[in-house]
Design a protein around this motif. Structure first.
Motif, PDB file in Angstrom:
ATOM      1  N   GLY A 170      34.500  86.811  32.300  1.00 35.84           N
ATOM      2  CA  GLY A 170      33.230  86.412  31.697  1.00 35.84           C
ATOM      3  C   GLY A 170      33.153  86.780  30.230  1.00 35.84           C
ATOM      4  O   GLY A 170      32.073  87.088  29.722  1.00 35.84           O
ATOM      5  N   LEU A 171      34.302  86.730  29.538  1.00 36.01           N
ATOM      6  CA  LEU A 171      34.329  87.052  28.115  1.00 36.01           C
ATOM      7  C   LEU A 171      34.634  85.795  27.313  1.00 36.01           C
ATOM      8  O   LEU A 171      35.645  85.133  27.558  1.00 36.01           O
ATOM      9  CB  LEU A 171      35.394  88.114  27.821  1.00 36.01           C
ATOM     10  CG  LEU A 171      35.131  89.501  28.395  1.00 36.01           C
ATOM     11  CD1 LEU A 171      36.307  90.424  28.112  1.00 36.01           C
ATOM     12  CD2 LEU A 171      33.844  90.084  27.824  1.00 36.01           C
ATOM     13  N   PRO A 172      33.795  85.451  26.339  1.00 38.13           N
ATOM     14  CA  PRO A 172      34.069  84.266  25.535  1.00 38.13           C
ATOM     15  C   PRO A 172      35.285  84.470  24.643  1.00 38.13           C
ATOM     16  O   PRO A 172      35.472  85.539  24.073  1.00 38.13           O
ATOM     17  CB  PRO A 172      32.793  84.107  24.701  1.00 38.13           C
ATOM     18  CG  PRO A 172      32.222  85.490  24.607  1.00 38.13           C
ATOM     19  CD  PRO A 172      32.563  86.151  25.920  1.00 38.13           C
ATOM     20  N   ASN A 173      36.099  83.439  24.538  1.00 35.75           N
ATOM     21  CA  ASN A 173      37.223  83.440  23.602  1.00 35.75           C
ATOM     22  C   ASN A 173      36.738  82.721  22.352  1.00 35.75           C
ATOM     23  O   ASN A 173      36.455  81.526  22.383  1.00 35.75           O
ATOM     24  CB  ASN A 173      38.422  82.721  24.222  1.00 35.75           C
ATOM     25  CG  ASN A 173      39.673  82.857  23.383  1.00 35.75           C
ATOM     26  OD1 ASN A 173      39.633  82.720  22.170  1.00 35.75           O
ATOM     27  ND2 ASN A 173      40.790  83.109  24.037  1.00 35.75           N
ATOM     28  N   ILE A 174      36.623  83.444  21.241  1.00 41.35           N
ATOM     29  CA  ILE A 174      35.931  82.889  20.076  1.00 41.35           C
ATOM     30  C   ILE A 174      36.831  82.644  18.874  1.00 41.35           C
ATOM     31  O   ILE A 174      36.366  82.134  17.852  1.00 41.35           O
ATOM     32  CB  ILE A 174      34.750  83.786  19.652  1.00 41.35           C
ATOM     33  CG1 ILE A 174      35.244  85.176  19.231  1.00 41.35           C
ATOM     34  CG2 ILE A 174      33.720  83.880  20.764  1.00 41.35           C
ATOM     35  CD1 ILE A 174      34.155  86.034  18.578  1.00 41.35           C
ATOM     36  N   GLY A 175      38.123  83.005  18.955  1.00 44.56           N
ATOM     37  CA  GLY A 175      38.949  82.826  17.767  1.00 44.56           C
ATOM     38  C   GLY A 175      40.416  83.037  18.032  1.00 44.56           C
ATOM     39  O   GLY A 175      40.843  83.287  19.156  1.00 44.56           O
ATOM     40  N   GLY A 176      41.196  82.923  16.971  1.00 45.63           N
ATOM     41  CA  GLY A 176      42.637  83.054  17.050  1.00 45.63           C
ATOM     42  C   GLY A 176      43.299  81.877  16.361  1.00 45.63           C
ATOM     43  O   GLY A 176      42.656  81.088  15.670  1.00 45.63           O
ATOM     44  N   GLU A 177      44.593  81.747  16.546  1.00 49.13           N
ATOM     45  CA  GLU A 177      45.325  80.624  15.968  1.00 49.13           C
ATOM     46  C   GLU A 177      46.457  80.248  16.913  1.00 49.13           C
ATOM     47  O   GLU A 177      46.856  81.033  17.764  1.00 49.13           O
ATOM     48  CB  GLU A 177      45.959  80.957  14.620  1.00 49.13           C
ATOM     49  CG  GLU A 177      45.225  81.922  13.728  1.00 49.13           C
ATOM     50  CD  GLU A 177      45.942  83.256  13.695  1.00 49.13           C
ATOM     51  OE1 GLU A 177      47.015  83.352  13.060  1.00 49.13           O
ATOM     52  OE2 GLU A 177      45.435  84.189  14.313  1.00 49.13           O
TER      53      GLU A 177
END
Length: 749
Positions: A170-177
């Motif tokens: 239940g954790l949003p994935n909000i970034g990265g590349e």
């Protein structure tokens, strides 16, 4: 078979031991014998081998990493720095945020799904161990060539592992590349980051203090999966002749981890925990030795009391196992019953396995016999320190002399148009929505910005709107050309990405991915990158709060590009004032901020059009980066801009395409006098951004830029449904969208 006890070890000094098979060098093994005054028991040998591995001890890198502690900028936000599970910064209103980036590279190549999934699980446990509730994750990824058959094996598994574990938590994935390059073919980089939120008074540290306090192991039962998985596997190059370096990868259970999170946070809320440590790389060896060495006493552990999934495990295997979803807490005796009750409520297995003693030894017993008797500091903090030889590689000068600025350029507008379409359809510049759509961005309801924005942003206080932003960046091509400035360019890009959203950059975490430290050329790259990052953080005022070093990322003699991935965390007073990348309103004026120069070394254009890597990367001006950030933050806060996008890979044209497609609006661009249209579109000069300014705010905005000395050039207007570079070419947004969005599904869908 005789149990290898401490007494037996003292009586049998000449017994052969498998120190080499466990990853120790002969001089390291001799040093262990010197420390103990005898040969180690099998259990002690297991502990030293995993704790003295490259992954756990930083034995080749710590002499350089000390710069992060020596070049510390003045920053009142820092609450907890290097040395703990994760750094912690003050973000105001009594809130603290902890964040960190780590690697799970080698396990993810061996078993992509579980390697990536347990990478997410491990970084989340680091966040829990600081006393925080995890609120988001990010995932900087590097793969081999996009069209290589093995990339088709590795990438889908890694993406599914990250999405499967993070979504279940239940954790949003909000970034990265996501970056593709042939140099990562045998060594993909799976870096994982996480952010957690707490109040200042809720910070917890990894230490065992108070004689008589109980040591409680809780979470999943210990199995044979992942024995030496991260610690030893990540401390050696891949070599088909050494199958022993490919042990079982850890197996994750996100539902167990979710229970572990809630159980731990409830125990924290009731003030039941004196010290805490997650079990990640090196498992119980790490947790017990680090808790004991960081505390005020010793520790006695009864290994028979460790809950097992496999009753055939030897004591050495129990100590080395990297089974997931486990934590170790130190609890006062009168609070043990309540702690165990909370664990039972959450269906989390919990067992008292030992206690803190008033001595200075870590003693571990098995079947009533003492099998470990060590000074925990020698295990956890006094491992080998290598000053590896390093030297600028002989090929570096020739590489830098191979100037990308001399490559053949488009001769006219038609060729320019063709190369723009080729660029935006290339794997590195194409839309990654096929990948990111497999992640839940908005679970918990606090996500404000997520991919493909410049930075992810999370609201941490609904009443005030207080939020934090995070960006991760790292251009291995730049770092290959010049590791010192390449690391600074990674820092500058993350810093700029955070500022582009309206958040003020505060602090840094890093994940330093390099080849073998036994290669002097690689060590030179590493030393230069660390020096560049430390100098850059000092100038920008963003301290390094912690991070990770991943070495031996190479197959045989072929090392990856030096890839320092830099995460920058920023704070914004009110997330309602954030700035997105999308051009959303027709008639808004498009301004280019900063100076555009003829800088194509390591550029996306040179890679896509010419398959070329050479020359020098863009120059770094950190003073300009600070000024640009101040302008972007002020303009966002005061409502002077409605969109902002940093300029980096792909230059201005890539930013324009992304902003146009995100908002569904076209742009008419006028090439400024005296500037080559090709250079305007494809240069990757640093310290730049493109913004959309409402006409009513133009005078105020341009006056602010002028007063502060930041070049600001009006280059166009948001308008229509085409990208029109006047006098050069016109491309309908529909054609751009097809080129930009079709590439990745065509490869992996």
């Amino acid at each position: 078979m005789t149990l290898d006890t401490v007494k037996h070890a003292a009586e049998t000094p000449d017994t052969d031991q498998p120190w080499a098979e466990l990853g120790l060098k002969q001089d390291e093994y001799e040093r262990v014998r010197e420390i103990l005054g005898r040969r180690p028991t099998g259990a002690e040998l297991a502990m030293y081998s995993v704790m003295w591995s490259e992954h756990c001890s930083y034995k080749s890198s710590k002499v350089h990493l000390r710069q992060f502690g020596q070049k510390v900028p003045e920053n009142d936000a820092m609450l907890v720095g290097i040395g703990e599970n994760a750094g912690v910064v003050d973000v105001g209103q009594g809130f603290a945020v902890t964040f960190k980036v780590e690697s799970h590279n080698h396990p993810s190549y061996v078993e992509p799904y579980q390697g990536a999934a347990t990478g997410v699980g491990g970084i989340v446990r680091d966040i829990i161990a600081m006393g925080a509730r995890p609120v988001a994750v990010v995932d900087p990824l590097r793969f081999g060539a996009a069209d290589h058959p093995d990339t088709k094996r590795v990438l889908p598994g890694v993406v599914a592992g990250i999405g499967g574990y993070g979504n279940c938590l239940g954790l949003p994935n909000i970034g990265g590349e996501v970056v593709f390059d042939a140099c990562y073919q045998g060594n993909p980089l799976v870096n994982a980051g996480a952010i957690g939120v707490m109040r200042h008074e809720d910070i917890h540290l990894a230490k065992a203090s108070g004689a008589g306090n109980k040591v409680i192991l809780y979470g999943a039962r210990t199995g044979g999966d992942g024995i030496g998985g991260a610690s030893i596997l990540a401390s050696e190059t891949f070599d088909e002749a050494k199958p022993s370096k490919r042990p079982a990868v850890q197996v994750g259970d996100p539902f167990q981890e979710k229970l572990l999170i809630e159980c731990t946070l409830e125990a924290f809320a009731e003030k039941l925990v004196v010290g805490i440590q997650d079990l990640g790389a090196a498992g119980l060896s790490c947790a017990t030795s680090e808790l004991a060495s960081n505390g005020s006493g010793g520790m006695r552990v009864e290994l028979d009391d460790v809950p097992l999934r496999d009753s055939t495990l030897s004591p050495e295997e129990i100590l080395m196992s990297e089974s997931q979803e486990r934590m170790c807490a130190v609890v006062e005796p009168d609070k043990v019953e309540r702690f165990l009750a909370i664990c039972e409520k959450w269906d989390v297995t919990a067992t008292v396995i030992g206690e803190v003693t008033d001595g200075d030894r870590l003693e571990i017993y098995w079947h009533g016999e003492k099998i470990v008797d060590v000074d925990p500091k020698t295990v956890a903090h006094e491992g080998p320190v290598y000053e590896r030889p390093y030297a600028r590689p002989a090929w570096q000068d020739a590489l830098q002399a191979d100037d990308a600025n001399k490559l053949a350029r488009p001769a006219n507008g038609a060729e320019l148009r063709e190369q723009v379409l080729k660029l935006v359809a290339s794997p590195n510049q194409a839309s990654k929505s096929w990948i990111t759509s497999q992640y839940d961005h908005f679970v918990q309801g606090n996500t404000v910005l997520a991919q493909p924005e410049d930075a992810g942003m999370i609201r941490i206080d609904a009443a005030s709107g207080l939020g934090v932003a995070i960006a991760t960046d790292g251009n291995g091509r730049y770092a290959k050309l010049d590791p010192y400035h390449g690391a600074q360019l990674a820092l500058a890009e993350s810093y700029r990405n955070v500022a582009a959203t309206g958040a003020k950059p505060l602090a840094v975490s890093d994940c330093l991915n390099f080849g073998s430290p036994e290669d002097p050329a690689v060590m030179w790259q590493f030393a230069e990158a660390v020096r560049g990052l430390a100098d850059g953080c000092l100038e920008l005022g963003t301290p390094v709060t912690g991070g990770n070093v991943s070495l031996y990322n190479q197959t045989g003699e072929a090392a990856i590009h030096p890839t320092p991935v830099v995460a920058v965390l920023g704070v914004i007073d009110d997330v309602r004032r954030r700035t997105p990348v999308a051009f959303a309103d027709e008639g808004h004026l498009i301004y280019l901020l900063g100076d555009t120069k003829e800088e194509l070394g390591g550029s996306a254009w040179s890679q896509v059009v010419h398959d070329h890597l050479g020359g020098l990367p863009p120059k770094v001006d950190l003073g300009r980066e600070k000024l640009l950030a101040e302008i972007l933050i002020s303009a966002s806060r005061d409502g002077m801009i409605d969109a902002a996008h940093d300029l980096s890979d792909g230059g201005l044209v890539q930013a324009l395409v992304e902003s146009c497609l995100k908002g569904g609006k076209g742009a008419r661009i006028v090439v400024p006098d005296g500037l080559d249209p090709f250079v305007l579109l494809f240069s990757e000069s640093a310290g730049r951004a493109v913004v959309a300014v409402p006409r009513s705010e133009e005078l105020r905005f341009s006056d602010m830029c002028g007063a502060r000395g930041l070049p600001a050039t009006r280059i166009g207007v948001v308008d229509g449904d085409v990208l029109d570079v006047q006098g050069q070419f016109t491309i309908p947004l529909s054609d751009l969208r097809e080129a930009h969005e079709a590439a990745i599904p065509a490869l992996f869908g």
